[in-house]
Write an enzyme that holds these catalytic residues in place. Structure first.
Site: not given
Ligand code: NVA
Ligand code: CP
Length: 303
Positions: A102, A129, A132, A219, A260, A288
């Site tokens: 990540r 993502h 997800q 989101d 998500c 997930r």
């Molecule tokens: N769009 C959000 C998704 C988190 C799972 C982010 O990138 O922070």
């Molecule tokens: N939806 C998601 O990826 O959650 P986290 O940021 O908690 O991993």
């Protein structure tokens, strides 16, 4: 499939194959059927950003599959002090059977895959993502029986989630409509690809996007890494790009709502809509685990 870097690398058939395996693994786990398909395998999980779901679901999933997962905070790795990703990739490939990462730049994930010799899984970048959205597709299919022909709507920032939902939706035969503010559209190249399918619409109007929708996604307005833009973004999104009762009135009466998570109640979604659809949203979070187990088995299981 050698890696999961972004959904656009996968065919519709490969996506459906992962969803089918995810359903099977979920069934096995729920019924106490042993499924240690990755016994003796090790997954490294590199995190440059925070996580609840991704970290816990990958770690637990690996355990349930008989393998082992290492949490590697980028702050504690030499990568955080400037060791090149090319070298990190080659070193980790000598120890591990797979890497989940990540991070911010999609290029870092692509480089890790290019320079390493083991499967790489994208656990979120600024661009996409994919894990997800595999869980999201699994959840919709579970609730609706099939995906083709359903209308998927996304309201909000044209971010990593919007990008992956567009690809996942189109590749599985859904009709995809997205509403974002003018300067917050999803990736332009990706929208151009989606438009060629004839099943995609990008609009500035949430009500137009939500019309007759079978499932509505939203989101956060400011993603991880955009914290300093929060105020500016709030001024653009507030009052318009929210999933609330009046938006849902434009959708099908039995429309699903997905998020998500983490969610900001009162911003992109109202408390009422969130709680009314909590079952679907937490099914999505649970999936997930199952979807990622399927990805790991396909990439690391030699099947
Ligand atoms: N769009 C959000 C998704 C988190 C799972 C982010 O990138 O922070
Ligand atoms: N939806 C998601 O990826 O959650 P986290 O940021 O908690 O991993």
């Amino acid at each position: 499939m050698k890696h999961l870097l972004k959904l656009s690398d996968l065919s519709g058939e490969e996506i459906v194959d992962i969803l089918n395996l995810a359903d099977q693994l979920k069934y096995e786990q729920k019924n106490g059927i042993e499924h240690k398909r990755l016994a003796g395998k090790t997954l490294g999980m590199i995190f440059q950003k925070s996580s609840t779901r991704t970290r816990v679901s990958f770690e637990t999933g690996m355990y349930q599959l008989g393998g082992y997962a290492l949490f590697l905070s980028a702050n504690d790795l030499q990568i955080g002090r400037g060791e090149p990703v090319q070298d990190t990739a080659r070193v980790l490939s000598r120890y591990l059977d797979g890497i989940m990462i990540r991070t911010f730049a999609q290029k870092e994930v692509e480089d890790l895959a290019a320079f390493g010799s083991i499967p790489v899984i994208n656990g979120l970048t600024d661009y996409c993502h994919p894990c997800q959205v595999l869980a999201d597709l699994m959840t919709i299919r579970e609730h609706r029986g099939s995906l083709a022909g359903l209308k998927l709507c996304f309201i909000g920032d044209g971010n990593n989630m919007a990008n992956s939902l567009i690809v996942g939706g189109i590749k599985t035969g859904m009709i995809v409509s997205v509403a974002t503010p003018e300067d917050y559209s999803p990736d332009a190249e990706l929208c151009a690809w989606a438009e060629r399918s004839g099943a995609f619409r990008l609009t500035r109007s949430p009500l137009e996007a939500a019309e007759d929708a079978d499932v509505i996604f939203t989101d956060v307005w400011a993603s991880m890494g955009q914290e300093e833009e929060s105020k500016k973004r709030r001024a653009v999104f507030e009052g318009v790009y929210q999933v609330n009762d009046s938006l849902l009135a434009a959708a099908k009466p039995d429309c699903m709502v997905q998020h998500c998570l983490p969610a900001h109640r009162g911003e992109e979604i109202t408390e009422k809509v969130f709680e009314t659809h909590a079952k679907e949203i937490f099914d999505e979070a649970e999936n997930r685990l199952h979807a990622q187990k399927a990805v790991m088995v396909r990439l690391m299981g030699g099947e």
